[in-house]
Design an enzyme around this catalytic site. Structure first.
Site, PDB file in Angstrom:
ATOM      1  N   CYS A   1       0.810  -1.222   0.000  1.00 50.68           N
ATOM      2  CA  CYS A   1       0.000   0.000   0.000  1.00 50.68           C
ATOM      3  C   CYS A   1       0.840   1.266   0.000  1.00 50.68           C
ATOM      4  O   CYS A   1       0.314   2.356  -0.244  1.00 50.68           O
ATOM      5  CB  CYS A   1      -0.950   0.010   1.194  1.00 50.68           C
ATOM      6  SG  CYS A   1      -0.117   0.024   2.787  1.00 50.68           S
TER       7      CYS A   1
ATOM      8  N   ARG B   1       4.526   1.128  -1.124  1.00 56.00           N
ATOM      9  CA  ARG B   1       5.791   0.991  -1.841  1.00 56.00           C
ATOM     10  C   ARG B   1       5.667  -0.015  -2.979  1.00 56.00           C
ATOM     11  O   ARG B   1       4.895  -0.975  -2.910  1.00 56.00           O
ATOM     12  CB  ARG B   1       6.927   0.580  -0.900  1.00 56.00           C
ATOM     13  CG  ARG B   1       6.899  -0.869  -0.439  1.00 56.00           C
ATOM     14  CD  ARG B   1       8.125  -1.218   0.400  1.00 56.00           C
ATOM     15  NE  ARG B   1       8.153  -0.435   1.620  1.00 56.00           N
ATOM     16  CZ  ARG B   1       9.090   0.467   1.908  1.00 56.00           C
ATOM     17  NH1 ARG B   1      10.077   0.677   1.065  1.00 56.00           N
ATOM     18  NH2 ARG B   1       9.050   1.144   3.028  1.00 56.00           N
TER      19      ARG B   1
ATOM     20  N   GLU C   1       6.563  -1.291  12.165  1.00 52.02           N
ATOM     21  CA  GLU C   1       5.444  -2.176  11.837  1.00 52.02           C
ATOM     22  C   GLU C   1       5.968  -3.497  11.293  1.00 52.02           C
ATOM     23  O   GLU C   1       7.003  -3.559  10.640  1.00 52.02           O
ATOM     24  CB  GLU C   1       4.482  -1.499  10.859  1.00 52.02           C
ATOM     25  CG  GLU C   1       5.098  -1.124   9.518  1.00 52.02           C
ATOM     26  CD  GLU C   1       4.884  -2.176   8.468  1.00 52.02           C
ATOM     27  OE1 GLU C   1       4.142  -3.141   8.743  1.00 52.02           O
ATOM     28  OE2 GLU C   1       5.470  -2.058   7.383  1.00 52.02           O
TER      29      GLU C   1
ATOM     30  N   GLY D   1     -12.732  -6.737   1.042  1.00 55.62           N
ATOM     31  CA  GLY D   1     -11.440  -7.323   0.697  1.00 55.62           C
ATOM     32  C   GLY D   1     -11.005  -8.265   1.801  1.00 55.62           C
ATOM     33  O   GLY D   1     -10.875  -7.847   2.959  1.00 55.62           O
ATOM     34  N   ALA D   2     -10.788  -9.529   1.460  1.00 55.29           N
ATOM     35  CA  ALA D   2     -10.477 -10.533   2.482  1.00 55.29           C
ATOM     36  C   ALA D   2      -9.068 -11.084   2.333  1.00 55.29           C
ATOM     37  O   ALA D   2      -8.787 -12.202   2.753  1.00 55.29           O
ATOM     38  CB  ALA D   2     -11.489 -11.678   2.420  1.00 55.29           C
ATOM     39  N   GLY D   3      -8.174 -10.295   1.759  1.00 55.70           N
ATOM     40  CA  GLY D   3      -6.780 -10.712   1.645  1.00 55.70           C
ATOM     41  C   GLY D   3      -6.029 -10.442   2.939  1.00 55.70           C
ATOM     42  O   GLY D   3      -6.614 -10.319   4.016  1.00 55.70           O
ATOM     43  N   SER D   4      -4.703 -10.339   2.840  1.00 59.46           N
ATOM     44  CA  SER D   4      -3.885 -10.133   4.031  1.00 59.46           C
ATOM     45  C   SER D   4      -4.211  -8.808   4.708  1.00 59.46           C
ATOM     46  O   SER D   4      -4.252  -8.726   5.942  1.00 59.46           O
ATOM     47  CB  SER D   4      -2.394 -10.185   3.658  1.00 59.46           C
ATOM     48  OG  SER D   4      -2.081  -9.198   2.689  1.00 59.46           O
TER      49      SER D   4
ATOM     50  N   GLY E   1      -7.106  -7.276   4.591  1.00 58.57           N
ATOM     51  CA  GLY E   1      -8.418  -7.438   5.208  1.00 58.57           C
ATOM     52  C   GLY E   1      -8.321  -8.171   6.532  1.00 58.57           C
ATOM     53  O   GLY E   1      -8.981  -7.806   7.522  1.00 58.57           O
TER      54      GLY E   1
END
Length: 435
Positions: free
Chosen positions: A50, A52, A114, A185-188, A190
């Protein structure tokens, strides 16, 4: 062959530029293949998050590799390479290794410390391996990188201080305790959003995704963690949003999936829309609707600039020190490994000379006793081994200590070694042919 890192991030480029260069997940394999087909690239990995977009490539030459990567990224963005140069950063050889270690450790993140980037690097590596664009060099580099990232977080506590982009977006959104959230959105991203919402005290979560099975799986996991959750098809998002207090969009789609027509909050109820997509998932016009506030990556960037990152100088300095130590050790190991094939070739050449001389002795003295012949052979080989031991051990040490002298080439020149012999020893299996 050396490692080249070319990228754009929140530190170097405007969000609008990042949006254009971003590679949607379904297209990563195609872009990797295009990169590897380039003239000067033999191995390549692409990191697209999101905030880079980075390419790590094993290249034959710096300028050739940079030109190849720039052309592919520019085509992906629908731009000319020259338009990207002001927004790109480039690192080569040791500097590329240091950058990758720093990125994976969270030192280059929008929110320092992070840990999400560690998983993103692992995922990028897995995707590149599946695409067949990873060879020995990148494999060894990424395995070391992941170990370094874990070490930094374990030994410094940087992850305890750092937060994710998701948590910062939620902090900007305000108190969500007991409220209803919709995750699109159910990816990483999400899954991370669901985790952060649970920690923030959310009361209920609705998950929508293009693939129903993934939405149901994420909803089930959330429910198991103690927060009521349900999965819905994308067609039901508009209705779900009307009952929501918070909407988090992280689809990875190429175009905006939310426009003013899809965001219709219940009258008298404020709605916060967190857009974590790159490119944007939410049309900017949504923020102009009454009772709707949009929190996007630009909002998070602005928040971090104004508030600063929640790290201490001591922990950041310790993390940086670990990275520099690991870079030094990695490069020393690489230099030592580079000279090893030449040392192997030298020992092979010495063995061939010994064998030839013993054969000559057999021809000259055929009546020599077999026991004596064996003893002479052992003695000659022992003498050669002792003569070669100190210089071959020392040349590896010297190669590891400095990059200023090409010790492998010096050995080849001094002992008239076949330049192809070390390569043959170093690469017993030929690399896969390019398609």
């Amino acid at each position: 062959m050396s490692v080249l890192a070319v990228g754009l991030s929140h530190r170097s480029a405007e969000l609008s530029t990042l949006e254009r260069v971003a590679v949607p997940t379904p297209e990563i394999g195609k872009v990797l293949d295009e990169l590897q087909q380039a003239e000067h690239i033999s191995e390549v990995m692409l990191v697209s998050t999101c905030n880079r977009i980075e390419v790590y490539a094993v290249v034959e030459t710096f300028h050739g590799g940079l030109g190849d990567v720039s052309e592919v990224l520019a085509r992906q963005a629908g731009m000319e390479p020259a338009e990207l140069y002001d927004s790109m950063y480039v690192h080569y050889a040791g500097a590329a290794v240091e950058h990758l270690f720093s990125v994976t450790s969270g030192l280059d993140s929008m929110v320092v410390g992070e840990t999400q980037i560690l998983g993103q690097i692992r995922s990028a590596y897995a995707t590149a391996r599946e695409a067949g664009t990873v060879g020995r060099t990148l494999h060894e580099l990424i395995q070391t990188t992941l170990r370094v990232g874990k070490r930094v977080h374990t030994e410094t506590g940087l992850d305890a201080l750092g937060a994710s982009v998701v948590s910062e977006a939620l902090a900007a959104a305000g108190d969500v305790t007991g409220k209803h959230a919709v995750i699109v959105g159910a990816g990483s991203m999400g899954a991370l959003s669901a985790s952060q919402l649970r920690k923030a005290g959310i009361g209920e979560i609705t998950v929508a995704n293009r693939t129903d099975a993934r939405a149901r799986r994420l909803a089930a996991n959330v429910t198991e963690q103690g927060v009521p959750a349900r999965a819905i098809p994308l067609s039901g998002v508009v209705e779900a949003v009307r009952d929501a207090d918070v909407v988090i969009c992280c689809t990875g789609a190429q175009d905006a999936v939310f426009g003013p027509g899809q965001v219709l909050p219940r009258r008298g109820r404020d709605l916060v829309v967190c857009d974590l997509g790159l490119p944007r998932d939410v049309d900017p016009a949504v923020g102009e609707l009454a009772g709707v506030r949009v929190v996007d990556l630009a909002t998070v960037q602005r928040r971090m600039r104004e508030a600063g990152t929640p790290t201490t100088e001591r922990q950041t300095a310790k993390a940086t020190g670990i990275v520099l130590d690991e870079v030094r050790d990695y490069l020393a190991g690489q230099r030592s490994a580079e000279v090893t094939p030449t040392v192997t070739a030298l020992r092979r050449r010495a063995a061939e000379v010994v064998d030839a001389e013993l054969l000559r002795l057999d021809n000259r003295l055929p009546e020599l006793d077999a026991g004596v012949r064996e003893e002479v052979g052992r003695t000659v080989r022992r003498v050669v081994d002792k003569l070669l031991h100190a210089p071959t051990v020392r040349v590896k040490q010297l190669a590891a200590e400095t990059a200023e002298t090409d010790y492998a080439n010096a050995l080849r020149e001094l002992f008239c070694l076949d330049p192809q012999a070390p390569a043959a020893v170093a690469s017993p299996k030929p690399p896969p042919e390019k398609k």
